[in-house]
Design an enzyme around this catalytic site. Structure first.
Site, PDB file in Angstrom:
ATOM      1  N   ASP A 125      23.360  50.155 -10.273  1.00 47.49           N
ATOM      2  CA  ASP A 125      23.382  50.983  -9.064  1.00 47.49           C
ATOM      3  C   ASP A 125      24.810  51.305  -8.602  1.00 47.49           C
ATOM      4  OD1 ASP A 125      20.680  50.625  -9.169  1.00 47.49           O
ATOM      5  OD2 ASP A 125      20.454  49.919  -7.118  1.00 47.49           O
ATOM      6  N   HIS A 276      24.978  46.130 -10.736  1.00 47.36           N
ATOM      7  CA  HIS A 276      25.814  47.176 -10.158  1.00 47.36           C
ATOM      8  C   HIS A 276      27.030  47.453 -11.042  1.00 47.36           C
ATOM      9  CE1 HIS A 276      23.431  45.907  -6.678  1.00 47.36           C
ATOM     10  NE2 HIS A 276      23.744  47.056  -6.107  1.00 47.36           N
TER      11      HIS A 276
END
Length: 310
Positions: A125, A276
């Site tokens: 992300d 991430h």
């Protein structure tokens, strides 16, 4: 007397001959009627063996459910059309060769028996951030023959469209993570539409392909987020395993070991793993994927996951 007797006998023979000649014709007619009746009966039986449109469609709906593995929400949507006799979903799923779907907990579930269950979905992300970090992550993915969804934010795409193109050119799927990374669940529908649809347009303008996966920031999209995602042909998902890489600090020691522990403690077949674009995650990724492989897990290709019709 002899002549009369002969005449009588001759007449009797003629009558007897006429009677016996008519018997086969009568039998043939009777047989034809019996055959017609039999054909009619068999035809009726054949018709009775063919289900009515309603019962046939119910069976198709059941097959569709078993072979395509729809979620309950998707079944609610298709139940009415199934009852009218439409049985296209299973054919579409077979044609598109979608091997998996996501359940309500966002785990990856096989559509059919015999499909590998011990798989994980890899996701990253909050990008795209830096070329060096993106390349490092994708180098590791390539080493392990893995694909991951890169969920991007629109404002980052606007700042660095070349980084989005880098991800795309290196063969990794791109997902929609909204424009500003804000909590969407309490926003109005027009605002949510803007947050999602502007990313759809930006990604398509740069790569030629609009995303088919959507993850709401903070895992909070709400009913409106789900609705808008569905309207845009996006598969809504959060995650089922969090690496907790976002809680770590730059100067924190032993981050790789901590990430390994966080992932493996929650690990289960079908895990949808949230990571991430962070330096320590990029550094630990090879160790994470190696550990997953040692535990017998394979990496699911996101292209094999069912998504809503656009």
């Amino acid at each position: 007397m002899g002549t009369k007797t002969a005449a009588i006998l001759f007449t009797a023979c003629l009558l007897l001959s006429a009677c016996t000649a008519t018997k086969p014709e009568s039998a043939a007619t009777s047989n034809q009627q019996d055959s017609a009746a039999s054909d009619s009966s068999n035809s009726a039986k054949d018709q009775s063996n063919v289900s009515s449109p309603k019962s046939s469609s119910k069976q198709a709906g059941s097959d569709d459910h078993n072979s395509a593995g729809k979620t309950n929400a998707q079944n609610d949507k298709t139940s009415e059309s199934n009852e009218t006799g439409a049985a296209t979903s299973a054919t579409s799923a077979t044609t598109n060769n979608k091997m998996y779907h996501l359940d309500k907990a966002y785990n990856v579930i096989p559509n059919q028996q015999g499909t590998e269950k011990k798989v994980v979905l890899l996701t990253f992300d909050d990008g795209p951030k830096e070329a060096a970090m993106i390349n490092k992550i994708i180098d590791v993915l390539d080493k392990h023959k893995a694909k991951a969804i890169f969920f991007v934010n629109g404002y980052r795409v606007k700042e660095h469209p070349e980084l989005l193109k880098l991800i795309h050119d290196r063969g990794q799927p791109i997902g929609n993570h909204s424009w500003d990374h804000i909590v969407l669940k309490n926003k109005s529908e027009p605002e949510v539409k803007k947050q999602i649809e502007t990313v759809q347009k930006a990604v398509k303008d740069i790569t030629g392909q609009a995303p088919v996966f959507f993850r709401p920031p903070h895992g909070a999209g709400g009913d409106v987020g789900r609705k808008v995602a569905k309207e845009n042909g996006l598969l809504y998902m959060t995650w089922s395993v969090g690496s907790l890489d976002w809680t770590m600090k730059k100067n924190q020691p032993n981050k790789t070991e901590a990430l390994l522990k966080n992932v493996t403690e929650q690990l289960h077949p079908g895990s949808n793993i949230l990571m991430h674009e962070l330096p320590w995650t990029a550094e630990a990724l090879d160790s994470i994927l190696t550990r997953l492989e040692q535990k017998g897990y394979q990496f699911v290709d996101p292209q094999g996951i069912e998504v809503p019709a656009s």
